[in-house]
Design a protein around this motif. Structure first.
Motif, PDB file in Angstrom:
ATOM      1  N   ALA A  46      36.333  41.767  16.392  1.00 51.80           N
ATOM      2  CA  ALA A  46      36.676  42.208  17.741  1.00 51.80           C
ATOM      3  C   ALA A  46      35.554  41.919  18.738  1.00 51.80           C
ATOM      4  N   ALA A  47      34.443  41.418  18.239  1.00 53.16           N
ATOM      5  CA  ALA A  47      33.290  41.175  19.098  1.00 53.16           C
ATOM      6  C   ALA A  47      33.489  39.923  19.937  1.00 53.16           C
ATOM      7  N   LYS A  48      32.588  39.742  20.873  1.00 56.82           N
ATOM      8  CA  LYS A  48      32.657  38.606  21.784  1.00 56.82           C
ATOM      9  C   LYS A  48      32.348  37.295  21.062  1.00 56.82           C
ATOM     10  N   SER A  49      32.378  36.210  21.805  1.00 55.56           N
ATOM     11  CA  SER A  49      32.036  34.904  21.246  1.00 55.56           C
ATOM     12  C   SER A  49      30.544  34.837  20.935  1.00 55.56           C
ATOM     13  N   PHE A  50      30.125  33.741  20.327  1.00 59.15           N
ATOM     14  CA  PHE A  50      28.747  33.598  19.869  1.00 59.15           C
ATOM     15  C   PHE A  50      27.725  33.752  20.999  1.00 59.15           C
ATOM     16  N   GLY A  51      26.603  34.384  20.658  1.00 58.52           N
ATOM     17  CA  GLY A  51      25.459  34.426  21.551  1.00 58.52           C
ATOM     18  C   GLY A  51      24.557  33.228  21.326  1.00 58.52           C
ATOM     19  N   LYS A  52      23.309  33.336  21.768  1.00 56.47           N
ATOM     20  CA  LYS A  52      22.336  32.251  21.626  1.00 56.47           C
ATOM     21  C   LYS A  52      21.737  32.263  20.218  1.00 56.47           C
ATOM     22  N   LEU A  53      21.430  31.058  19.720  1.00 59.98           N
ATOM     23  CA  LEU A  53      20.890  30.903  18.374  1.00 59.98           C
ATOM     24  C   LEU A  53      19.512  30.245  18.422  1.00 59.98           C
ATOM     25  N   VAL A  54      18.531  30.896  17.821  1.00 61.83           N
ATOM     26  CA  VAL A  54      17.163  30.379  17.750  1.00 61.83           C
ATOM     27  C   VAL A  54      16.829  30.118  16.284  1.00 61.83           C
ATOM     28  N   LEU A  55      16.466  28.888  15.961  1.00 58.97           N
ATOM     29  CA  LEU A  55      16.112  28.503  14.593  1.00 58.97           C
ATOM     30  C   LEU A  55      14.599  28.404  14.465  1.00 58.97           C
ATOM     31  N   VAL A  56      14.039  29.138  13.504  1.00 59.20           N
ATOM     32  CA  VAL A  56      12.597  29.103  13.246  1.00 59.20           C
ATOM     33  C   VAL A  56      12.341  28.259  12.009  1.00 59.20           C
ATOM     34  N   THR A  57      11.452  27.282  12.145  1.00 61.93           N
ATOM     35  CA  THR A  57      11.075  26.412  11.033  1.00 61.93           C
ATOM     36  C   THR A  57       9.563  26.247  11.068  1.00 61.93           C
ATOM     37  N   SER A  58       9.016  25.293  10.322  1.00 61.74           N
ATOM     38  CA  SER A  58       7.556  25.188  10.270  1.00 61.74           C
ATOM     39  C   SER A  58       7.108  23.796   9.888  1.00 61.74           C
ATOM     40  N   ILE A  59       5.796  23.635   9.849  1.00 65.08           N
ATOM     41  CA  ILE A  59       5.171  22.432   9.298  1.00 65.08           C
ATOM     42  C   ILE A  59       5.329  22.477   7.780  1.00 65.08           C
ATOM     43  N   ASN A  60       4.902  21.420   7.088  1.00 63.11           N
ATOM     44  CA  ASN A  60       4.911  21.456   5.618  1.00 63.11           C
ATOM     45  C   ASN A  60       3.965  22.543   5.129  1.00 63.11           C
ATOM     46  N   PRO A  61       4.427  23.410   4.227  1.00 65.64           N
ATOM     47  CA  PRO A  61       3.607  24.545   3.791  1.00 65.64           C
ATOM     48  C   PRO A  61       2.364  24.111   3.029  1.00 65.64           C
ATOM     49  N   THR A  62       1.338  24.949   3.121  1.00 68.91           N
ATOM     50  CA  THR A  62       0.073  24.731   2.416  1.00 68.91           C
ATOM     51  C   THR A  62      -0.367  26.051   1.789  1.00 68.91           C
ATOM     52  N   PRO A  63      -1.336  26.019   0.880  1.00 68.59           N
ATOM     53  CA  PRO A  63      -1.880  27.274   0.331  1.00 68.59           C
ATOM     54  C   PRO A  63      -2.543  28.148   1.393  1.00 68.59           C
ATOM     55  N   ALA A  64      -2.791  27.582   2.580  1.00 74.25           N
ATOM     56  CA  ALA A  64      -3.421  28.361   3.651  1.00 74.25           C
ATOM     57  C   ALA A  64      -2.454  29.345   4.293  1.00 74.25           C
ATOM     58  N   GLY A  65      -1.171  29.103   4.152  1.00 76.78           N
ATOM     59  CA  GLY A  65      -0.172  30.015   4.699  1.00 76.78           C
ATOM     60  C   GLY A  65       0.251  29.652   6.111  1.00 76.78           C
ATOM     61  N   GLU A  66       1.552  29.819   6.386  1.00 83.40           N
ATOM     62  CA  GLU A  66       2.095  29.524   7.703  1.00 83.40           C
ATOM     63  C   GLU A  66       2.721  30.760   8.359  1.00 83.40           C
ATOM     64  N   GLY A  67       3.424  31.578   7.561  1.00 82.48           N
ATOM     65  CA  GLY A  67       3.960  32.824   8.101  1.00 82.48           C
ATOM     66  C   GLY A  67       5.242  32.676   8.894  1.00 82.48           C
ATOM     67  N   LYS A  68       6.153  31.853   8.403  1.00 82.58           N
ATOM     68  CA  LYS A  68       7.407  31.605   9.132  1.00 82.58           C
ATOM     69  C   LYS A  68       8.258  32.869   9.254  1.00 82.58           C
ATOM     70  N   SER A  69       8.424  33.602   8.149  1.00 81.62           N
ATOM     71  CA  SER A  69       9.224  34.824   8.197  1.00 81.62           C
ATOM     72  C   SER A  69       8.569  35.873   9.090  1.00 81.62           C
ATOM     73  N   THR A  70       7.240  35.940   9.053  1.00 81.02           N
ATOM     74  CA  THR A  70       6.517  36.892   9.894  1.00 81.02           C
ATOM     75  C   THR A  70       6.759  36.599  11.369  1.00 81.02           C
TER      76      THR A  70
END
Length: 552
Positions: A46-70
């Motif tokens: 019953a909700a409205k049509s789609f809102g805005k979508l933001v996709l979070v991605t990253s560089i190639n991961p390293t042991p130094a950590g990137e923190g995409k989910s954070t």
């Protein structure tokens, strides 16, 4: 404080309060205690049509950590602070990395989803349901062979593997059916990790129960002696497998530390599967919120490409903006600095390592979607390094914002959120990487040249035969799911930064007709990972009062 200590000190809102922020009534969710719930199917209709979508991605991961989910969680909280109706859509953690090397997938610091321990461990049982359904099908296949094999299945050509949601290298290649004549028909077999299974992909791409059943029925379980494909529908167990997933298909609702609604559902790895949370979860968030922040697994070369080319056509929505997460530490590592030297300022190495980020910026802009770089700040980052990284991004016509979300939560991503709001207001024209009617080989080449920056592809003799066979079967019109190391743009994990003039080596193709794509196995990528010498499990503890520590 550690991540788990921060999470344990948080006073959570009741899940009914969190649901109400999305306009969901108590009878539209199924509660799993006070702080977790499943959203009933069609609760958002019953909700409205789609809102805005933001996709979070990253560089190639390293042991130094990137923190995409954070960063994903922090950005969602920041948008909510700016009075935007926001939902976060994430993947479910797998016990493989939780107990292994990578850790959980609930964010970190003051940018987390909670209840952190529950989400990282058994959650609402989705992983167990998938494991059980997968292995039930495996048992039914072997029973069919034992009981007379009326479908004429060739035991040497069974595609369906058993699965386990933990890294267990000892199960990669095994022999089953040994013992007495009543113990089954001996044959070679093996285990994949649950998140690499086709059932996981199907759960994440199915739009409803009917679609789930159709997809399960299309699964190719193996070939006959005369090399004809055999499906689950022919085995006549489609409904039996589907009913084991009738609850797992419902998206899970939790909250961030700041009480922003978070829908967490499905968890395919991006290096060996398609790396995106479920279509149902993202569609639900898009209908119930004005802004949905979601992520894709590993770097943009894997998860984001698969989001664009596999998930988006099913989702019915392409991203309005892409956020690429990078850290000064990781880029210095891509520039050749050893992990124990990353705390020392090194502008030349940062400039060298920036080539990796530059490649991902170009590959995402190739789709016609606006891009912003989120610089996930670490305490050892110097002002000069942060300024240099922002300048490098600006020189490549890309805005960048420093996000200090681990320490400050959403407050540390307000500037990033403002930039995202500006980008999502732009009109865009999405440009697909390839068209369905293209040959499989051409689709693979497009990914390698346009996304990875490679020169071309080399197919094994087996892969060449499969290309011909798949074309004869009409499977060549399906999209491609590349199985490749996450650590490099190439198929060699040691080639960090931005390797050039490389060739991707394809050893095998695997039809996933239920999921609706062809998996392309490259290099030495494994569908059942192993545990490290000192796994994360060795650092975990359970107190007598039930308190967990060492889980991150």
């Amino acid at each position: 404080m550690t991540d788990i200590e921060i999470a344990q000190q948080t006073k959570m809102e009741k899940i009914t309060q969190v649901a109400a922020k999305l306009g969901l009534a108590a009878d539209q969710i199924e509660q799993y205690g006070d702080y977790k719930a499943k959203i009933k199917l069609n609760a958002d209709q019953a909700a409205k049509s789609f809102g805005k979508l933001v996709l979070v991605t990253s560089i190639n991961p390293t042991p130094a950590g990137e923190g995409k989910s954070t960063v994903t969680v922090g950005l969602g909280d920041a948008l909510a602070q700016l009075k935007q109706k926001t939902a976060i859509a994430l993947r479910e953690p797998s016990l493989g990395p939780v107990m292994g090397m990578k850790g959980g997938a609930t964010g970190g610091g003051y940018s987390q989803v909670v209840p952190m321990e529950d989400i990282n461990l058994h959650f609402t049982g989705d992983m167990h349901a998938l494991t059980t359904a997968n292995n039930t099908l495996a048992a039914l296949i072997d029973n069919h062979i034992y009981q007379g094999n009326h479908l004429n299945l060739d035991p040497r050509r069974i595609l369906w593997k058993r699965v386990l949601d933990i890294n267990d290298r000892a199960l990669r290649h095994i022999v089953i059916g040994l013992g007495s004549p009543t113990s089954g028909v001996p044959r070679e077999d093996g285990f994949d990790i649950t998140v690499a299974s086709e059932l996981m992909a199907i759960l994440c791409l199915a739009e409803n129960l009917a679609d789930l059943k159709r997809r399960i029925g299309r699964i190719v379980i193996g070939y006959t002696y005369d090399k004809q494909p055999v499906t689950v529908a022919q085995l006549k167990v489609t409904d039996a497998i589907s009913l084991l997933l009738k609850d797992a298909i419902k998206p899970n609702l939790v909250q961030t530390l700041a009480h922003t609604p978070a829908i967490i559902h499905g968890g395919p790895f991006a290096n060996i599967a398609h790396g995106c949370n479920s279509v149902l979860a993202t569609q639900t968030a898009l209908r119930l919120a004005d802004y949905t922040v979601t992520e894709s697994g590993f770097g943009a070369d894997l998860g984001a490409e698969k989001f664009m080319d596999i998930k988006a056509p099913v989702l019915g929505k392409t991203p309005d903006a892409v956020v690429i997460v990078a850290t000064v530490r990781a880029l210095k590592m891509h520039g050749g600095v050893a992990k124990d030297q990353l705390a020392t300022e090194n502008i030349p190495a940062l400039k060298t390592g920036f080539a990796n980020l530059k490649r991902h910026i170009a590959s995402m802009k190739r789709y016609g979607v606006p891009v912003v770089v989120a610089i996930n700040q670490f305490t050892a980052d110097t002002a000069a390094e942060l300024a240099e990284l922002k300048a490098l991004c600006q020189q490549n016509n890309t805005s960048a914002s420093v996000a200090n979300v681990w320490a400050k939560g959403g407050t540390g991503a307000l500037e990033l959120a403002e930039q995202v709001l500006k980008l999502t207001a732009q009109k865009t024209e999405f440009l697909p990487l390839y068209q369905p009617e293209m040959e499989l080989e051409e689709k693979i080449k497009q990914i390698i040249t346009q996304i990875y920056g490679g020169r071309g592809v080399e197919f094994s003799a087996k892969a060449k035969r499969q290309l011909r066979q798949f074309k004869q079967q009409g499977w060549d019109k399906l999209p491609v799911c590349m199985a490749k190391t996450q650590y490099s743009l190439s198929d060699n994990p040691k080639l960090i930064g931005e390797p050039t003039d490389f060739t991707i080596h394809v050893r095998e193709l695997v039809p996933k007709l239920g999921a609706g794509f062809i998996v392309v196995l490259t290099g030495n990528v494994l569908t059942m990972p192993g545990l490290p010498k000192v796994p994360a499990a060795a650092k975990m503890a359970l107190a007598d009062d039930g308190t967990i520590s060492g889980l991150y």
